[in-house]
Scaffold this motif. Structure first.
Motif, PDB file in Angstrom:
ATOM      1  N   VAL A 187       0.870  -1.180   0.000  1.00  0.00           N
ATOM      2  CA  VAL A 187       0.000   0.000   0.000  1.00  0.00           C
ATOM      3  C   VAL A 187       0.905   1.227   0.000  1.00  0.00           C
ATOM      4  N   ALA A 188       0.706   2.059  -0.995  1.00  0.00           N
ATOM      5  CA  ALA A 188       1.475   3.303  -1.092  1.00  0.00           C
ATOM      6  C   ALA A 188       0.588   4.439  -0.613  1.00  0.00           C
ATOM      7  N   VAL A 189       1.036   5.155   0.444  1.00  0.00           N
ATOM      8  CA  VAL A 189       0.223   6.198   1.065  1.00  0.00           C
ATOM      9  C   VAL A 189       0.807   7.567   0.709  1.00  0.00           C
ATOM     10  N   LEU A 190      -0.007   8.385   0.064  1.00  0.00           N
ATOM     11  CA  LEU A 190       0.423   9.726  -0.351  1.00  0.00           C
ATOM     12  C   LEU A 190      -0.474  10.768   0.327  1.00  0.00           C
ATOM     13  N   GLY A 191       0.135  11.534   1.239  1.00  0.00           N
ATOM     14  CA  GLY A 191      -0.599  12.608   1.909  1.00  0.00           C
ATOM     15  C   GLY A 191      -0.060  13.963   1.484  1.00  0.00           C
ATOM     16  N   ILE A 222       6.828   9.283  -0.630  1.00  0.00           N
ATOM     17  CA  ILE A 222       5.597   8.509  -0.441  1.00  0.00           C
ATOM     18  C   ILE A 222       5.905   7.362   0.505  1.00  0.00           C
ATOM     19  N   SER A 223       4.955   7.005   1.342  1.00  0.00           N
ATOM     20  CA  SER A 223       5.137   5.924   2.307  1.00  0.00           C
ATOM     21  C   SER A 223       4.640   4.618   1.699  1.00  0.00           C
ATOM     22  N   VAL A 224       5.492   3.591   1.702  1.00  0.00           N
ATOM     23  CA  VAL A 224       5.142   2.292   1.118  1.00  0.00           C
ATOM     24  C   VAL A 224       5.131   1.240   2.231  1.00  0.00           C
ATOM     25  N   LYS A 225       3.985   0.580   2.396  1.00  0.00           N
ATOM     26  CA  LYS A 225       3.827  -0.435   3.445  1.00  0.00           C
ATOM     27  C   LYS A 225       3.712  -1.816   2.818  1.00  0.00           C
ATOM     28  N   GLU A 226       4.555  -2.744   3.259  1.00  0.00           N
ATOM     29  CA  GLU A 226       4.440  -4.137   2.835  1.00  0.00           C
ATOM     30  C   GLU A 226       3.411  -4.814   3.729  1.00  0.00           C
ATOM     31  N   MET A 227       2.314  -5.282   3.138  1.00  0.00           N
ATOM     32  CA  MET A 227       1.170  -5.734   3.924  1.00  0.00           C
ATOM     33  C   MET A 227       1.462  -7.033   4.679  1.00  0.00           C
ATOM     34  N   GLU A 228       2.306  -7.894   4.134  1.00  0.00           N
ATOM     35  CA  GLU A 228       2.567  -9.175   4.792  1.00  0.00           C
ATOM     36  C   GLU A 228       3.365  -8.991   6.078  1.00  0.00           C
TER      37      GLU A 228
END
Length: 422
Positions: free
Chosen positions: A383-387, A396-402
């Motif tokens: 999930v790439a979060v762009l605020g 941009i913040s990138v979260k690895e879901m696993e």
């Protein structure tokens, strides 16, 4: 008042269609290995084609075809099976003149028969089939059966039974036909109306009757194996020995009759022995049809093929508890917070997709928590979060879901970063 789907048809929806795609792709992959090329023919043909090829005494022609008259007063029929159309195309396009022979083709597409709908049997149904035309080598009969078995086995089916018979050549079939007429004629009045009609037109089909299958004369009917000439017997022996050399198990059933008039020599069916599969256990069937090309105006051409129902294949997979390895996940789900980030999101998403990533974003103006839930439902790997703050700082913040690991990445590097991680 709402509209409903016609009886005997089905909508194949997301969540299910992926299984179909996987099965179809597996069939195409195996055909490629065996050097079969895809052919696509019209869904409707001139009615006469099916009358001549399928046979006007068959149930398909007499009871099951969807036939209509077009505005040019021509009788057309939605194809009830694929072989006639494929052979028609073979003849019309002079494929017999190509230097590479035999001509080996496959098709995947909808067929139409007016039947009573039941489990795995629809009025519009999908068949995968192959046709090999131009060779009378018994080993290609074995190849055709091997291909069919490979499709089932490589999809994970184990409870399979290949049932084999021979219908002999013209001479053998005529001798057998005469014996069948002599056997049934004295008591034909005890049989159903269809069997009475078939006695003189196609007595072999009496053996395939469902209504009268328990009649005592069925058990004592003459076997084709007693009327095979030397050529037919030798041909069948070669087919069997080739299958044995391939390590493919089979059983012989002298009563096996295919439902179409054009079959001769090899005939076969593949059955499911899975518990709970249902009363109708046939998964697919086929055989040799030397003479069919001549029947529809082409040169003398030997041929062999099969057709398998994809609906019944999927039922068999369910009956054996086979789970197909279907990938149903996104590489990245893009979450945008704030108006400026939302304006940036479409171009960033397009950048992801251009690079080959499977990616999506919210289009319903959901809150951030709901967007993360949406990402979870799509099985997104990242999930790439762009605020607003990230956008202002060019990151941009990138979260690895696993794993839950979260990394801040430069905007211009985020596409390559995700590509490197997957």
């Amino acid at each position: 008042m709402g509209y409903q789907i016609p009886r005997g048809t089905q909508d194949i929806l997301p969540g299910t269609v992926e299984k179909w795609q996987y099965v179809e792709n597996k069939a195409r992959e195996i055909c490629s290995r065996y050097n079969y090329k895809e052919i696509r023919t019209p869904i409707f043909e001139h009615t006469e084609l099916f009358l001549r090829s399928v046979g006007d005494t068959t149930d398909i022609v007499q009871k099951e075809m969807y036939t209509f008259t077009d505005r040019g007063d021509r009788s057309l029929t939605l194809r009830p099976e694929g072989t006639a159309s494929t052979v028609r195309s073979y003849v019309e396009n002079k494929l017999f003149g190509l230097p590479q022979q035999p001509t080996k083709l496959y098709y995947i597409g909808p067929m139409f028969r007016y039947e009573r709908p039941q489990a795995g049997r629809y009025r519009q149904f999908v068949q995968f089939g192959i046709e090999a035309m131009g060779s009378d080598d018994p080993s290609i009969d074995a190849e055709v059966m091997a291909l069919a078995m490979d499709v089932y086995k490589e999809l994970g089916l184990k409870q399979l039974r290949l049932v084999l018979n021979t219908l002999g050549d013209k001479e053998s079939r005529k001798a057998h036909r005469d014996a069948l007429v002599a056997h049934f004629e004295p008591r034909i009045g005890e049989f159903c109306h269809d069997c009475q009609n078939r006695l003189q037109t196609n007595p072999l089909r009496i053996l395939d009757c469902k209504k009268d299958r328990d009649h005592e004369l069925m058990k004592t009917a003459p076997s084709i194996h007693d009327y095979l000439n030397d050529e037919s017997r030798n041909y069948f022996e070669t087919v069997k020995s080739t299958l044995t050399d391939m390590g493919i198990d089979f059983v012989i059933d002298p009563t096996l009759v295919r439902g179409l008039d054009y079959y001769n020599h090899t005939a076969f069916e593949i059955m499911s022995d899975a518990e709970g599969f249902g009363a109708i256990t046939t998964l697919s069937g086929g055989g040799r049809y030397n003479g069919l090309a001549e029947e529809i105006g082409g040169p003398a051409t030997p041929g062999i093929g099969f057709a398998m129902s994809l609906e019944r294949l999927l039922l068999a997979l369910d009956a054996e508890g086979v789970t197909l390895p279907i990938e149903d996940e996104l590489d990245c789900y893009l979450v945008a917070m704030g108006e400026a980030a939302k304006e940036k999101a479409p171009s960033l998403l397009y950048q992801f997709r251009k690079a080959g990533l499977k990616a999506d974003k919210d289009y319903m103006d959901k809150k951030i928590k709901a967007q993360f839930k949406a990402a979870d439902r799509t099985n997104a790997k990242f999930v790439a979060v762009l605020g607003e703050d990230e956008l202002a700082n060019g990151v941009i913040s990138v979260k690895e879901m696993e794993t839950g690991n979260q990394t801040e990445v430069k905007l211009e590097e985020v596409t390559q970063y995700i590509l490197n991680q997957i």
